[in-house]
Design a protein around this motif. Sequence first.
Motif, PDB file in Angstrom:
ATOM      1  N   PHE A  65       0.836  -1.207   0.000  1.00 55.57           N
ATOM      2  CA  PHE A  65       0.000   0.000   0.000  1.00 55.57           C
ATOM      3  C   PHE A  65       0.867   1.252   0.000  1.00 55.57           C
ATOM      4  CE2 PHE A  65      -3.007   3.181   1.125  1.00 55.57           C
ATOM      5  CZ  PHE A  65      -4.247   2.701   0.727  1.00 55.57           C
ATOM      6  N   GLY A  66       0.694   2.083  -1.031  1.00 63.48           N
ATOM      7  CA  GLY A  66       1.278   3.419  -1.048  1.00 63.48           C
ATOM      8  C   GLY A  66       2.754   3.508  -1.355  1.00 63.48           C
ATOM      9  N   ASP A  67       3.331   2.501  -1.999  1.00 62.63           N
ATOM     10  CA  ASP A  67       4.770   2.531  -2.292  1.00 62.63           C
ATOM     11  C   ASP A  67       5.083   2.705  -3.774  1.00 62.63           C
ATOM     12  OD1 ASP A  67       5.576   2.096   0.391  1.00 62.63           O
ATOM     13  OD2 ASP A  67       5.106  -0.029   0.181  1.00 62.63           O
ATOM     14  N   ILE A  68       4.110   2.439  -4.641  1.00 63.54           N
ATOM     15  CA  ILE A  68       4.318   2.496  -6.087  1.00 63.54           C
ATOM     16  C   ILE A  68       3.412   3.581  -6.651  1.00 63.54           C
ATOM     17  CG2 ILE A  68       4.183   1.182  -8.254  1.00 63.54           C
ATOM     18  CD1 ILE A  68       4.309  -1.371  -6.468  1.00 63.54           C
ATOM     19  N   PHE A  69       3.925   4.373  -7.600  1.00 62.47           N
ATOM     20  CA  PHE A  69       3.143   5.474  -8.146  1.00 62.47           C
ATOM     21  C   PHE A  69       3.109   5.432  -9.670  1.00 62.47           C
ATOM     22  CE2 PHE A  69       4.675   6.609  -3.974  1.00 62.47           C
ATOM     23  CZ  PHE A  69       3.504   6.993  -3.355  1.00 62.47           C
ATOM     24  N   THR A  70       2.026   5.919 -10.225  1.00 63.37           N
ATOM     25  CA  THR A  70       1.808   5.837 -11.666  1.00 63.37           C
ATOM     26  C   THR A  70       2.701   6.824 -12.406  1.00 63.37           C
ATOM     27  OG1 THR A  70       0.000   7.444 -11.666  1.00 63.37           O
ATOM     28  CG2 THR A  70      -0.572   5.135 -11.241  1.00 63.37           C
ATOM     29  N   ASP A  71       2.584   6.846 -13.723  1.00 62.07           N
ATOM     30  CA  ASP A  71       3.477   7.648 -14.570  1.00 62.07           C
ATOM     31  C   ASP A  71       3.164   9.138 -14.564  1.00 62.07           C
ATOM     32  OD1 ASP A  71       5.241   5.694 -15.604  1.00 62.07           O
ATOM     33  OD2 ASP A  71       3.702   5.002 -16.994  1.00 62.07           O
ATOM     34  N   HIS A  72       1.937   9.520 -14.196  1.00 59.22           N
ATOM     35  CA  HIS A  72       1.534  10.918 -14.351  1.00 59.22           C
ATOM     36  C   HIS A  72       0.834  11.448 -13.108  1.00 59.22           C
ATOM     37  CE1 HIS A  72       1.852   9.244 -18.445  1.00 59.22           C
ATOM     38  NE2 HIS A  72       2.310  10.444 -18.759  1.00 59.22           N
ATOM     39  N   MET A  73       0.690  12.767 -13.050  1.00 58.83           N
ATOM     40  CA  MET A  73      -0.040  13.428 -11.976  1.00 58.83           C
ATOM     41  C   MET A  73      -0.771  14.645 -12.533  1.00 58.83           C
ATOM     42  SD  MET A  73       3.178  15.012  -9.831  1.00 58.83           S
ATOM     43  CE  MET A  73       4.388  16.105 -10.576  1.00 58.83           C
ATOM     44  N   PHE A  74      -1.850  14.987 -11.868  1.00 58.44           N
ATOM     45  CA  PHE A  74      -2.635  16.173 -12.242  1.00 58.44           C
ATOM     46  C   PHE A  74      -2.204  17.330 -11.345  1.00 58.44           C
ATOM     47  CE2 PHE A  74      -6.221  19.021 -11.481  1.00 58.44           C
ATOM     48  CZ  PHE A  74      -6.642  19.317 -12.769  1.00 58.44           C
ATOM     49  N   ILE A  75      -2.017  18.510 -11.932  1.00 54.24           N
ATOM     50  CA  ILE A  75      -1.614  19.702 -11.164  1.00 54.24           C
ATOM     51  C   ILE A  75      -2.439  20.900 -11.617  1.00 54.24           C
ATOM     52  CG2 ILE A  75       0.271  21.265 -10.520  1.00 54.24           C
ATOM     53  CD1 ILE A  75       2.250  19.114 -11.021  1.00 54.24           C
ATOM     54  N   MET A  76      -2.774  21.749 -10.660  1.00 49.85           N
ATOM     55  CA  MET A  76      -3.413  23.027 -10.954  1.00 49.85           C
ATOM     56  C   MET A  76      -2.873  24.058  -9.965  1.00 49.85           C
ATOM     57  SD  MET A  76      -7.468  23.626 -11.783  1.00 49.85           S
ATOM     58  CE  MET A  76      -8.043  22.938 -10.242  1.00 49.85           C
ATOM     59  N   ASN A  77      -2.613  25.264 -10.427  1.00 51.21           N
ATOM     60  CA  ASN A  77      -2.059  26.335  -9.593  1.00 51.21           C
ATOM     61  C   ASN A  77      -3.147  27.283  -9.117  1.00 51.21           C
ATOM     62  OD1 ASN A  77       0.186  25.506 -11.588  1.00 51.21           O
ATOM     63  ND2 ASN A  77       1.298  26.683 -10.044  1.00 51.21           N
ATOM     64  N   TYR A  78      -2.856  27.945  -7.995  1.00 52.60           N
ATOM     65  CA  TYR A  78      -3.705  29.033  -7.508  1.00 52.60           C
ATOM     66  C   TYR A  78      -2.827  30.218  -7.142  1.00 52.60           C
ATOM     67  CZ  TYR A  78      -6.930  31.835  -4.713  1.00 52.60           C
ATOM     68  OH  TYR A  78      -7.702  32.863  -4.238  1.00 52.60           O
ATOM     69  N   THR A  79      -3.229  31.396  -7.574  1.00 52.15           N
ATOM     70  CA  THR A  79      -2.595  32.648  -7.159  1.00 52.15           C
ATOM     71  C   THR A  79      -3.694  33.606  -6.747  1.00 52.15           C
ATOM     72  OG1 THR A  79      -0.713  32.347  -8.654  1.00 52.15           O
ATOM     73  CG2 THR A  79      -1.122  34.581  -7.853  1.00 52.15           C
ATOM     74  N   TYR A 116      -1.032  28.331  -4.065  1.00 51.46           N
ATOM     75  CA  TYR A 116      -1.245  26.923  -3.736  1.00 51.46           C
ATOM     76  C   TYR A 116      -1.037  26.043  -4.964  1.00 51.46           C
ATOM     77  CZ  TYR A 116      -3.629  28.960   0.299  1.00 51.46           C
ATOM     78  OH  TYR A 116      -3.931  29.697   1.429  1.00 51.46           O
ATOM     79  N   LEU A 117      -0.806  24.764  -4.700  1.00 50.37           N
ATOM     80  CA  LEU A 117      -0.827  23.742  -5.726  1.00 50.37           C
ATOM     81  C   LEU A 117      -1.879  22.703  -5.346  1.00 50.37           C
ATOM     82  CD1 LEU A 117       2.936  22.947  -6.492  1.00 50.37           C
ATOM     83  CD2 LEU A 117       1.304  24.087  -8.010  1.00 50.37           C
ATOM     84  N   PHE A 118      -2.734  22.353  -6.302  1.00 52.93           N
ATOM     85  CA  PHE A 118      -3.658  21.236  -6.163  1.00 52.93           C
ATOM     86  C   PHE A 118      -3.110  20.109  -7.035  1.00 52.93           C
ATOM     87  CE2 PHE A 118      -7.732  19.251  -7.915  1.00 52.93           C
ATOM     88  CZ  PHE A 118      -7.850  18.359  -6.868  1.00 52.93           C
ATOM     89  N   ILE A 119      -2.853  18.962  -6.409  1.00 49.65           N
ATOM     90  CA  ILE A 119      -2.188  17.860  -7.093  1.00 49.65           C
ATOM     91  C   ILE A 119      -2.966  16.571  -6.846  1.00 49.65           C
ATOM     92  CG2 ILE A 119      -0.015  16.555  -7.309  1.00 49.65           C
ATOM     93  CD1 ILE A 119       1.412  19.021  -6.116  1.00 49.65           C
TER      94      ILE A 119
END
Length: 355
Positions: free
Chosen positions: A23-37, A155-158
């Motif tokens: 559980f929680g040791d392997i991660f996929t190839d991509h991630m979603f990111i959105m910025n806030y200012t 902020y970063l939303f990931i």
Amino acid sequence: MNIRVELTKTPKPKPQDESKLGFGDIFTDHMFIMNYTEGKGWYDARIVPYAPLSLDPAAMILHYGQEVFEGMKAYRTKEGHIQLFRPEQNFKRLNVSNERLCIPAIDENVALEGLKELIKVDQDWVPHQVGTSLYIRPFIIATDPHLGVRASHEYLFIIICSPVGAYYKEGLNPVKIYVETNYVRAVKGGTGFAKTGGNYANGLKAQDEAKKQQYSQVLWLDGIERKYVEEVGAMNIFFKIDGKIITPSLLGSILPGITRMSSIELLKSWGYEVEERRIPIQEVADAYKAGKLEEVFGTGTAAVISPVGHLKWGDLVMDINNNEIGPVSQRLYDEMTGIQWGILPDTHNWIVRVL
């Protein structure tokens, strides 16, 4: 919403033996990111290769802990479809946590759309074996480079994803729970109802003590009187006493779990009497001594349903249901996972199809 997609040029090898995922040791190839200012709002939604973040050493998350997160899962059905379980509730709860931590709200529909697109990109990472899933971790961190206590302006939303097996090494076998009497997790008026890292950091000392005594998790009592049951470190808690299901009420110091809510809805639909109220740990002990403590189980996204076989409070060790999973725990697990993996019909409209 326009989501920019940048695919990795170096895809990682996927796990070959899904029975050993952990559980929680392997991660996929991509991630979603959105910025806030501040003054601009949330912007630049994108899917990019999974990689380390670049943060200023003065980023406020590193100094003041302003962050929130969620936990959810994607499931692959035997027909090959990929689906989510009540994701709108997770993003709704994320905004409740945001409000408490002075983080700007996200558009819940935008967040769900971003998650769906991320899963589509990394769909081959969703495991196939029954009992496995793709764990999803949306989180928001304060990135403003500033030393001084105030809410961040940036902020970063990931969203990151991890193919997983069982959360507890015991799987669906009953776990051992240690009732914490020295330390407290939260009080009404604090952040106990929010899903924020500080709540979990606050529990590490007690968790370490429980581990030394060979217990899987800590059961927290209220922070004022150290008398009333609240929640387990990674789960909400339920007791079946003399035929009745009892779980601590939501009074501002415990997390309003999505699996908790779903379990209550199922139990009531099956005709069980369910009480949401304050429950003294002494009442649990008295019920055990009277032979009326029939089942204890935890609920949460990570474990779904986790039966409790041993509950230790001070010198009293309660052996529950002969350290076997009880009929209510088993039925809840079968029903919930049956819906999640598409084995049983979704009569509650809880499932959101991705593919």
